[in-house]
Enzyme design. Structure first.
Site, PDB file in Angstrom:
ATOM      1  N   GLU A 105       0.882   3.817   2.012  1.00  0.00           N
ATOM      2  CA  GLU A 105       1.414   4.181   3.321  1.00  0.00           C
ATOM      3  C   GLU A 105       2.619   3.330   3.691  1.00  0.00           C
ATOM      4  O   GLU A 105       3.601   3.837   4.248  1.00  0.00           O
ATOM      5  CB  GLU A 105       0.319   4.021   4.402  1.00  0.00           C
ATOM      6  CG  GLU A 105      -0.887   4.917   4.203  1.00  0.00           C
ATOM      7  CD  GLU A 105      -2.013   4.254   3.417  1.00  0.00           C
ATOM      8  OE1 GLU A 105      -3.179   4.518   3.735  1.00  0.00           O
ATOM      9  OE2 GLU A 105      -1.720   3.444   2.497  1.00  0.00           O
TER      10      GLU A 105
ATOM     11  N   ARG B  41      -4.808   4.591 -23.139  1.00  0.00           N
ATOM     12  CA  ARG B  41      -4.908   3.132 -23.117  1.00  0.00           C
ATOM     13  C   ARG B  41      -4.101   2.552 -21.955  1.00  0.00           C
ATOM     14  O   ARG B  41      -4.541   1.623 -21.280  1.00  0.00           O
ATOM     15  CB  ARG B  41      -4.391   2.549 -24.430  1.00  0.00           C
ATOM     16  CG  ARG B  41      -5.315   2.702 -25.608  1.00  0.00           C
ATOM     17  CD  ARG B  41      -4.714   2.064 -26.855  1.00  0.00           C
ATOM     18  NE  ARG B  41      -5.635   2.120 -27.993  1.00  0.00           N
ATOM     19  CZ  ARG B  41      -5.354   1.654 -29.190  1.00  0.00           C
ATOM     20  NH1 ARG B  41      -4.167   1.088 -29.429  1.00  0.00           N
ATOM     21  NH2 ARG B  41      -6.242   1.737 -30.168  1.00  0.00           N
TER      22      ARG B  41
ATOM     23  N   HIS C 206       0.830  -1.186   0.000  1.00  0.00           N
ATOM     24  CA  HIS C 206       0.000   0.000   0.000  1.00  0.00           C
ATOM     25  C   HIS C 206       0.874   1.249   0.000  1.00  0.00           C
ATOM     26  O   HIS C 206       2.066   1.203   0.327  1.00  0.00           O
ATOM     27  CB  HIS C 206      -0.902   0.013   1.235  1.00  0.00           C
ATOM     28  CG  HIS C 206      -2.049  -0.954   1.134  1.00  0.00           C
ATOM     29  ND1 HIS C 206      -3.023  -1.031   2.100  1.00  0.00           N
ATOM     30  CD2 HIS C 206      -2.374  -1.879   0.198  1.00  0.00           C
ATOM     31  CE1 HIS C 206      -3.908  -1.960   1.756  1.00  0.00           C
ATOM     32  NE2 HIS C 206      -3.528  -2.493   0.606  1.00  0.00           N
TER      33      HIS C 206
ATOM     34  N   CYS D 197      -2.833  -0.376   7.370  1.00  0.00           N
ATOM     35  CA  CYS D 197      -2.055   0.871   7.368  1.00  0.00           C
ATOM     36  C   CYS D 197      -2.324   1.736   8.597  1.00  0.00           C
ATOM     37  O   CYS D 197      -1.467   2.522   9.004  1.00  0.00           O
ATOM     38  CB  CYS D 197      -2.344   1.656   6.098  1.00  0.00           C
ATOM     39  SG  CYS D 197      -1.770   0.795   4.616  1.00  0.00           S
TER      40      CYS D 197
ATOM     41  N   LEU E 201      -5.200  -2.637 -30.468  1.00  0.00           N
ATOM     42  CA  LEU E 201      -5.587  -2.037 -29.183  1.00  0.00           C
ATOM     43  C   LEU E 201      -4.474  -2.117 -28.146  1.00  0.00           C
ATOM     44  O   LEU E 201      -4.737  -2.241 -26.950  1.00  0.00           O
ATOM     45  CB  LEU E 201      -6.866  -2.691 -28.632  1.00  0.00           C
ATOM     46  CG  LEU E 201      -8.102  -2.634 -29.538  1.00  0.00           C
ATOM     47  CD1 LEU E 201      -9.299  -3.218 -28.815  1.00  0.00           C
ATOM     48  CD2 LEU E 201      -8.403  -1.221 -29.990  1.00  0.00           C
TER      49      LEU E 201
ATOM     50  N   TRP F  50      -5.274   8.541 -41.364  1.00  0.00           N
ATOM     51  CA  TRP F  50      -5.542   8.844 -39.968  1.00  0.00           C
ATOM     52  C   TRP F  50      -6.301  10.165 -39.907  1.00  0.00           C
ATOM     53  O   TRP F  50      -5.955  11.111 -40.619  1.00  0.00           O
ATOM     54  CB  TRP F  50      -4.249   8.985 -39.174  1.00  0.00           C
ATOM     55  CG  TRP F  50      -3.454   7.722 -39.117  1.00  0.00           C
ATOM     56  CD1 TRP F  50      -2.390   7.370 -39.886  1.00  0.00           C
ATOM     57  CD2 TRP F  50      -3.660   6.643 -38.227  1.00  0.00           C
ATOM     58  NE1 TRP F  50      -1.909   6.145 -39.533  1.00  0.00           N
ATOM     59  CE2 TRP F  50      -2.683   5.670 -38.502  1.00  0.00           C
ATOM     60  CE3 TRP F  50      -4.578   6.396 -37.207  1.00  0.00           C
ATOM     61  CZ2 TRP F  50      -2.591   4.471 -37.804  1.00  0.00           C
ATOM     62  CZ3 TRP F  50      -4.485   5.213 -36.509  1.00  0.00           C
ATOM     63  CH2 TRP F  50      -3.507   4.270 -36.806  1.00  0.00           C
TER      64      TRP F  50
ATOM     65  N   ALA G  60     -14.861   8.672 -40.308  1.00  0.00           N
ATOM     66  CA  ALA G  60     -14.300   8.091 -41.542  1.00  0.00           C
ATOM     67  C   ALA G  60     -15.008   8.693 -42.738  1.00  0.00           C
ATOM     68  O   ALA G  60     -16.083   9.299 -42.614  1.00  0.00           O
ATOM     69  CB  ALA G  60     -14.478   6.567 -41.543  1.00  0.00           C
TER      70      ALA G  60
ATOM     71  N   ARG H  73       1.475   1.687 -27.877  1.00  0.00           N
ATOM     72  CA  ARG H  73       2.652   1.787 -28.727  1.00  0.00           C
ATOM     73  C   ARG H  73       3.476   3.023 -28.365  1.00  0.00           C
ATOM     74  O   ARG H  73       3.831   3.840 -29.205  1.00  0.00           O
ATOM     75  CB  ARG H  73       2.242   1.814 -30.201  1.00  0.00           C
ATOM     76  CG  ARG H  73       1.968   0.435 -30.766  1.00  0.00           C
ATOM     77  CD  ARG H  73       1.158   0.498 -32.037  1.00  0.00           C
ATOM     78  NE  ARG H  73      -0.267   0.281 -31.776  1.00  0.00           N
ATOM     79  CZ  ARG H  73      -1.217   0.517 -32.671  1.00  0.00           C
ATOM     80  NH1 ARG H  73      -0.913   0.985 -33.859  1.00  0.00           N
ATOM     81  NH2 ARG H  73      -2.473   0.292 -32.358  1.00  0.00           N
TER      82      ARG H  73
ATOM     83  N   THR I 148     -16.105  -2.477 -35.986  1.00  0.00           N
ATOM     84  CA  THR I 148     -14.734  -1.965 -35.918  1.00  0.00           C
ATOM     85  C   THR I 148     -13.731  -3.105 -35.997  1.00  0.00           C
ATOM     86  O   THR I 148     -12.702  -3.004 -36.679  1.00  0.00           O
ATOM     87  CB  THR I 148     -14.534  -1.170 -34.618  1.00  0.00           C
ATOM     88  OG1 THR I 148     -15.370  -0.018 -34.636  1.00  0.00           O
ATOM     89  CG2 THR I 148     -13.084  -0.725 -34.461  1.00  0.00           C
TER      90      THR I 148
END
Length: 323
Positions: free
Chosen positions: A55, A188, A53, A88, A208, A174, A166, A211, A200
């Site tokens: 603490e 992400r 943790h 803690c 996904l 892009w 799109a 990078r 998709t």
């Protein structure tokens, strides 16, 4: 009585807590700073997997300097026993801290108020509530699981100025530039899981992953919203409501497409909107959202409040949270 220094040190603890975002499941991502005579002598944040943790990490760094010091903690110190380590509250008392400043009271019934009560019983001065709203935002995923039994959901949309994702023929790479895409990869890395819809998946075969150099290991798990077969390495969900089964996920990012985004909004399961906008106009392209079940325009007002806005290279980002 809190001071400007108290806010400064609690702000530092909150910044530390962000280092553990999406990495501390099943525990909250907490930050802790220990200050003795105006000097920070210990810093800590909940480590990957939930232990140690915050603490414990800060106390280990402070050592004997913790005696008589002030500890700033973004969440009430835990007070319940665990096979994974000491609580803690007892650790802070044993270290001899003189004062504990807490941002948010722990809603977990195993601790709720008991940590503060036991610290006071040990003769330690306790102040609670400093920057509580900021702490709640920093731990939004864990709090959502505690209070509603589901992850905190971010819907990410990258669009043209006229709301297209799109061209009409499906061309989408892009829309936004390198800076905005890098920021999206950082988001992400701050998520436990990313979800897309079947459309998709079939059109883009998305990886996904994260990078960003040095952060590849932070790539989240992948989920597919579909009534069809689920590919290997993906988790299949047949409806947005099934996210209530994701007890191991604090932060879920929904990345597309229009039907999936619309379904989550229609179900009232989006907590945060991230709108990346490119300075382009597409015209007769593919819209970013499908129907969300809006009965009247008046119903759309008052639902969202903007919490951030910034340029990202040639693009822009706006972030909204549920009002």
């Amino acid at each position: 009585m809190t001071t400007s220094d108290d806010r400064r040190y609690m702000g530092a603890a909150l910044a530390l807590s962000e280092r553990g975002r999406a990495r501390t499941v099943p525990n909250p991502n907490v930050g802790c700073v220990i200050v003795a005579r105006g000097t920070v002598v210990g810093r800590g944040w909940t480590q990957a997997g939930g232990r140690p943790h915050a603490e414990a990490m800060a106390l280990a760094q402070a050592g004997e300097l913790a005696r008589g010091a002030t500890a700033y903690v973004t969440l009430e110190p835990c007070a319940h026993e665990s096979a994974r380590g000491p609580n803690c509250t007892d650790s802070l008392a044993a270290a001899g801290v003189a004062r504990v400043v807490v941002a948010l009271t722990d809603p977990d019934p195993r601790t709720n108020g008991q940590g503060i009560a036991r610290l006071k019983a040990a003769g330690i001065a306790v102040e609670a509530g400093l920057m509580a709203a900021e702490a709640a935002r920093a731990m939004a995923g864990w709090l959502m699981q505690q209070q509603q039994g589901r992850p905190f959901v971010t819907l990410k949309l990258a669009t043209s100025l006229d709301g297209c994702v799109a061209r009409a023929d499906g061309e989408s790479k892009w829309i936004t530039g390198d800076t905005a895409r890098s920021h999206g990869h950082l988001e992400r890395a701050r998520s436990n899981m990313i979800l897309v819809g079947r459309g998709t998946f079939d059109a883009d075969l998305p990886r996904l992953d994260v990078r960003l150099p040095g952060m590849e290991s932070r790539s989240p798990a992948r989920a597919l919203l579909s009534k069809g077969a689920t590919p290997e390495g993906w988790l299949g969900l047949t409806s947005p409501e099934q996210i209530s089964d994701l007890a191991h996920v604090h932060y879920l990012m929904v990345e597309g497409g229009a039907q999936t985004a619309g379904a989550f909004l229609k179900a009232g399961l989006v907590d945060r909107l991230m709108l990346y906008r490119a300075p382009i106009v597409i015209g007769a392209g593919k819209a970013c959202l499908a129907d969300i079940g809006l009965g009247a325009l008046a119903e759309a007002h008052g639902q969202w409040r903007r919490v951030d806005a910034r340029p990202l290279g040639k693009d822009s980002l706006e972030v909204y949270e549920r009002a």
